[in-house]
Design an enzyme around this catalytic site. Structure first.
Site, PDB file in Angstrom:
ATOM      1  N   CYS A 132      39.152  45.887  31.731  1.00 37.23           N
ATOM      2  CA  CYS A 132      39.576  45.924  33.129  1.00 37.23           C
ATOM      3  C   CYS A 132      41.094  45.995  33.180  1.00 37.23           C
ATOM      4  O   CYS A 132      41.774  45.291  32.416  1.00 37.23           O
ATOM      5  CB  CYS A 132      39.072  44.670  33.840  1.00 37.23           C
ATOM      6  SG  CYS A 132      39.545  44.563  35.573  1.00 37.23           S
ATOM      7  N   LEU A 133      41.612  46.827  34.063  1.00 43.06           N
ATOM      8  CA  LEU A 133      43.063  46.935  34.191  1.00 43.06           C
ATOM      9  C   LEU A 133      43.698  45.622  34.626  1.00 43.06           C
ATOM     10  O   LEU A 133      44.866  45.378  34.329  1.00 43.06           O
ATOM     11  CB  LEU A 133      43.422  48.050  35.185  1.00 43.06           C
ATOM     12  CG  LEU A 133      43.002  49.462  34.767  1.00 43.06           C
ATOM     13  CD1 LEU A 133      43.370  50.463  35.863  1.00 43.06           C
ATOM     14  CD2 LEU A 133      43.608  49.855  33.446  1.00 43.06           C
ATOM     15  N   GLY A 180      38.307  53.292  36.758  1.00 45.26           N
ATOM     16  CA  GLY A 180      38.010  52.793  38.092  1.00 45.26           C
ATOM     17  C   GLY A 180      39.081  51.815  38.533  1.00 45.26           C
ATOM     18  O   GLY A 180      39.786  51.229  37.701  1.00 45.26           O
ATOM     19  N   HIS A 212      30.950  47.461  38.419  1.00 48.44           N
ATOM     20  CA  HIS A 212      32.191  46.760  38.072  1.00 48.44           C
ATOM     21  C   HIS A 212      33.142  46.729  39.274  1.00 48.44           C
ATOM     22  O   HIS A 212      33.697  45.673  39.603  1.00 48.44           O
ATOM     23  CB  HIS A 212      32.836  47.476  36.876  1.00 48.44           C
ATOM     24  CG  HIS A 212      34.117  46.881  36.405  1.00 48.44           C
ATOM     25  ND1 HIS A 212      34.231  46.237  35.195  1.00 48.44           N
ATOM     26  CD2 HIS A 212      35.362  46.844  36.959  1.00 48.44           C
ATOM     27  CE1 HIS A 212      35.484  45.830  35.033  1.00 48.44           C
ATOM     28  NE2 HIS A 212      36.186  46.186  36.097  1.00 48.44           N
ATOM     29  N   GLU A 213      33.323  47.883  39.927  1.00 48.07           N
ATOM     30  CA  GLU A 213      34.271  47.951  41.046  1.00 48.07           C
ATOM     31  C   GLU A 213      33.751  47.236  42.290  1.00 48.07           C
ATOM     32  O   GLU A 213      34.527  46.573  42.986  1.00 48.07           O
ATOM     33  CB  GLU A 213      34.631  49.408  41.357  1.00 48.07           C
ATOM     34  CG  GLU A 213      35.267  50.177  40.201  1.00 48.07           C
ATOM     35  CD  GLU A 213      36.449  49.495  39.533  1.00 48.07           C
ATOM     36  OE1 GLU A 213      37.174  48.698  40.184  1.00 48.07           O
ATOM     37  OE2 GLU A 213      36.656  49.748  38.334  1.00 48.07           O
ATOM     38  N   GLN A 215      42.758  45.015  43.250  1.00 50.33           N
ATOM     39  CA  GLN A 215      43.555  45.097  42.020  1.00 50.33           C
ATOM     40  C   GLN A 215      44.977  45.577  42.285  1.00 50.33           C
ATOM     41  O   GLN A 215      45.841  45.447  41.415  1.00 50.33           O
ATOM     42  CB  GLN A 215      42.885  46.026  41.010  1.00 50.33           C
ATOM     43  CG  GLN A 215      41.578  45.476  40.469  1.00 50.33           C
ATOM     44  CD  GLN A 215      40.958  46.432  39.484  1.00 50.33           C
ATOM     45  OE1 GLN A 215      40.202  47.313  39.884  1.00 50.33           O
ATOM     46  NE2 GLN A 215      41.287  46.263  38.221  1.00 50.33           N
ATOM     47  N   HIS A 260      34.499  43.680  41.992  1.00 56.27           N
ATOM     48  CA  HIS A 260      35.887  43.363  42.376  1.00 56.27           C
ATOM     49  C   HIS A 260      35.993  43.100  43.871  1.00 56.27           C
ATOM     50  O   HIS A 260      36.725  42.198  44.302  1.00 56.27           O
ATOM     51  CB  HIS A 260      36.829  44.512  42.018  1.00 56.27           C
ATOM     52  CG  HIS A 260      37.412  44.440  40.649  1.00 56.27           C
ATOM     53  ND1 HIS A 260      38.199  43.399  40.214  1.00 56.27           N
ATOM     54  CD2 HIS A 260      37.317  45.300  39.607  1.00 56.27           C
ATOM     55  CE1 HIS A 260      38.578  43.620  38.970  1.00 56.27           C
ATOM     56  NE2 HIS A 260      38.042  44.761  38.572  1.00 56.27           N
TER      57      HIS A 260
END
Length: 150
Positions: free
Chosen positions: A90-91, A46, A132-133, A51, A136
């Site tokens: 997480c990226l 994701g 999660h997204e 991000q 963000h």
């Protein structure tokens, strides 16, 4: 399509609330395509627009269920009382993993790339990824919710 530069923990943009997308134009469609490429290049499941430095309410998700979700203005409508606790990463926080509790099931709503309002019932990893997204988009990182670090 192109790869976008990832933003990392400590970058103030990751803590800001993203703005609603009012119209789906070529720039938004290109952003979503670039986000998919960037997610795959970095082995993610994701990615949210903040991000890659864009404060817009857009996310992409691929949890290997045969679908690539390109979500515009996603929001969680309801969550199950039952939770799942699992390791997340997480990226934007590449060296950190931790146990996070999320609902097992969620009902979410988003606009697809054709402008259709979609309601989705998600469970398991897809439910986790949506939560999660969407976090963000609200300036929340998974590290804010870690129960136990690994």
């Amino acid at each position: 399509m192109a790869l976008r530069n990832l933003r990392y923990d400590g970058d103030e943009i990751l803590r800001k609330k993203s703005k609603e997308i009012s119209s789906i134009d070529d720039r938004i469609l290109m952003l979503l395509d670039d986000m998919v490429d960037t997610m795959y290049e970095n082995d993610g499941v994701g990615l949210a627009a903040p991000q890659v430095g864009i404060l817009k309410r857009a996310v992409v998700i691929d949890v290997e269920d045969g679908n690539i979700y390109k979500m515009i203005n996603p929001r969680v409508l309801s969550i199950s009382d039952e939770e799942q606790t699992a390791q997340e990463g997480c990226l934007s926080v590449p060296e950190t993993k931790g146990m996070v509790s999320r609902p097992i099931k969620v009902t979410a709503e988003y606009t697809d790339v054709e402008g259709n309002l979609v309601t989705i019932e998600a469970e398991g990893l897809l439910a986790r990824a949506i939560c999660h997204e969407v976090d963000h988009l609200n300036g929340i990182l998974f590290t804010d919710k870690i129960i136990k670090s690994n």
